[in-house]
Design an enzyme around this catalytic site. Structure first.
Site, mmCIF file in Angstrom:
data_model
loop_
_atom_site.group_PDB
_atom_site.id
_atom_site.type_symbol
_atom_site.label_atom_id
_atom_site.label_comp_id
_atom_site.label_asym_id
_atom_site.label_seq_id
_atom_site.Cartn_x
_atom_site.Cartn_y
_atom_site.Cartn_z
ATOM 1 C CG ASP A 154 -1.912 1.089 1.262
ATOM 2 O OD1 ASP A 154 -3.033 0.834 0.804
ATOM 3 O OD2 ASP A 154 -1.586 2.201 1.733
ATOM 4 C CD GLU A 167 -4.682 4.246 -0.488
ATOM 5 O OE1 GLU A 167 -4.711 4.504 0.713
ATOM 6 O OE2 GLU A 167 -5.663 4.427 -1.243
#
Length: 412
Positions: free
Chosen positions: A286, A329
């Site tokens: 991430d 993300e």
């Protein structure tokens, strides 16, 4: 079964049915046409015989009472001999004049069906007028039959009373048969016989001339339709299907796999790993502080960061590694044939690349990595959850680091 195969099967069945119906219809029409052609030839032959008989009758009258009577003086004899010469080159073609009471016993109507025909004419049971030609088909032969009706009084000079007949004729044929004919009496028939084998040969030849061009036309049409199908239907559909498949399996922003396609590939790799008894690892990472990038630089810049990160990671992967964007993300890597140590080495390489990229470009961002290796029994969802939990552990450990599913962290 593909659309092309289905289309061609339907097309072949349609063509086969059309060809079958067309050939059946045309074969029947050809047979009828050739039979009519043979009948026409037979009628011409019969008309030729009538012309010969008429000519002979007009030119032998002067000799009837002469002592030197010859068979050539009889119109029927002249006609049959002339027609015999005519048909010498046509095997099976015959002309005959048969009567119930002939001068020459060779012309006696002996065959039952001929006698029946004559009796029908004499009794008026025939459906045809006596001046018309009747057609009979027997034993693969065509018979055109016309009644011999006494209309010319000169015929009575030979076939009336024996006392009135030419003496030379009586000497040759005797005085017991061939006499006693009457005016307007039907005494026999004229017949032209034609073998139907000739008709069959003609129809078969004509059918062959029709069949092969028809097959060629159908083959050309089949090929043309397939070409048109390819260029007008299948190719556009294939392109559309590829586009749809790409849209269904690809993340529109980064161009890598989306979550759905990743999970499908995940299942396949797990089955392969189980079959080959090979390790399989999942790496989830991430982007750190990505929300701040969106808030500070805007979503357009945030999207660019996501695209740059995806391209950066793709450049470091092996050919069988699978990269996907599974959240905003959050990214995931499917690593076949890879142990925890191998996955850790790849994660470290990616972490350094991202860190280097972060130092070179603004806005700066790093990544937190979580690793889980399949134990050979758990589901894909459980394995992905372990990798995700390890990634959150890396974030909790200070970000820009790697944590395996055992919970151990490696900081930079």
């Amino acid at each position: 079964m593909s659309f092309r195969v289905k289309f061609n099967l339907v097309l072949l069945l349609t063509f086969a049915l059309a060809l079958l119906l067309a050939t059946a219809y045309y074969k029947n029409e050809v047979q009828k046409a050739t039979l009519e052609e043979v009948k026409h030839e037979a009628r011409l032959s019969l008309q030729a015989a009538l012309a010969i008989r008429s000519y002979s009758s007009q030119h032998v009258r002067a000799d009837l009472n002469q002592e030197q009577f010859k068979p050539d003086d009889i119109p029927a004899f002249v006609t049959m001999e002339t027609m015999r010469l005519l048909f010498e080159k046509y095997p099976g073609y015959q002309y005959s004049e048969t009567v119930l009471n002939p001068l020459n016993l060779a012309n006696m109507a002996r065959e039952p069906w001929i006698r029946e025909v004559i009796d029908n004419y004499r009794s008026g049971r025939t459906p045809y007028a006596d001046a018309e030609i009747t057609t009979y088909v027997r034993d693969k032969t065509l018979h055109l039959v016309r009644p011999i009706k006494i209309r010319d009084a000169t015929c009575m000079a030979c076939h009336g009373k024996v006392a009135d007949a030419p003496a030379g004729m009586v000497r040759i044929y005797g005085n017991t048969h061939g006499y006693g004919w009457k005016m307007d009496e039907i005494v026999g028939v004229q017949a032209v016989t034609v073998p139907l084998d000739r008709s069959k040969e003609r129809s078969a030849a004509a059918f062959q001339r029709f069949l092969w061009p028809l097959v060629a036309v159908f083959t050309l049409l089949f090929a043309t339709l397939n070409i048109l199908l390819q260029y007008w239907v299948l190719s556009p559909l294939s392109r559309q299907n590829l586009n749809l498949n790409r849209l269904a399996t690809t993340d529109s922003l980064t161009g890598i796999l989306n979550r759905r396609a990743f999970m499908d590939q995940f299942q396949l790799e797990m089955e392969a790993a189980r079959y080959k008894s090979e390790p399989l690892s999942v790496l989830v990472f991430d982007l750190d502080h990505f929300k701040a990038i969106n808030d500070t630089h805007g979503h357009a810049q945030g999207d660019q960061v996501l695209r740059t990160t995806a391209n950066l990671v793709k450049g470091a992967l092996r050919s069988n590694d699978q990269l996907a964007r599974i959240g905003g993300e959050e990214f995931a890597l499917l690593l076949p044939h890879t142990s925890t140590a191998g996955a850790h080495g790849l994660a470290e390489n990616l972490r350094k690349r991202m860190e280097h990229q972060s130092l070179q470009n603004s806005p700066a961002t790093t990544g937190s990595f979580g690793i889980a290796t399949w134990d050979g029994r758990e589901s894909r969802e459980r394995l992905l959850k372990r990798a995700d939990e390890a990634m959150y552990a890396a974030k909790a450990a200070g970000r820009n680091c790697i944590v395996a599913d055992e919970g151990r962290a490696k900081t930079t």
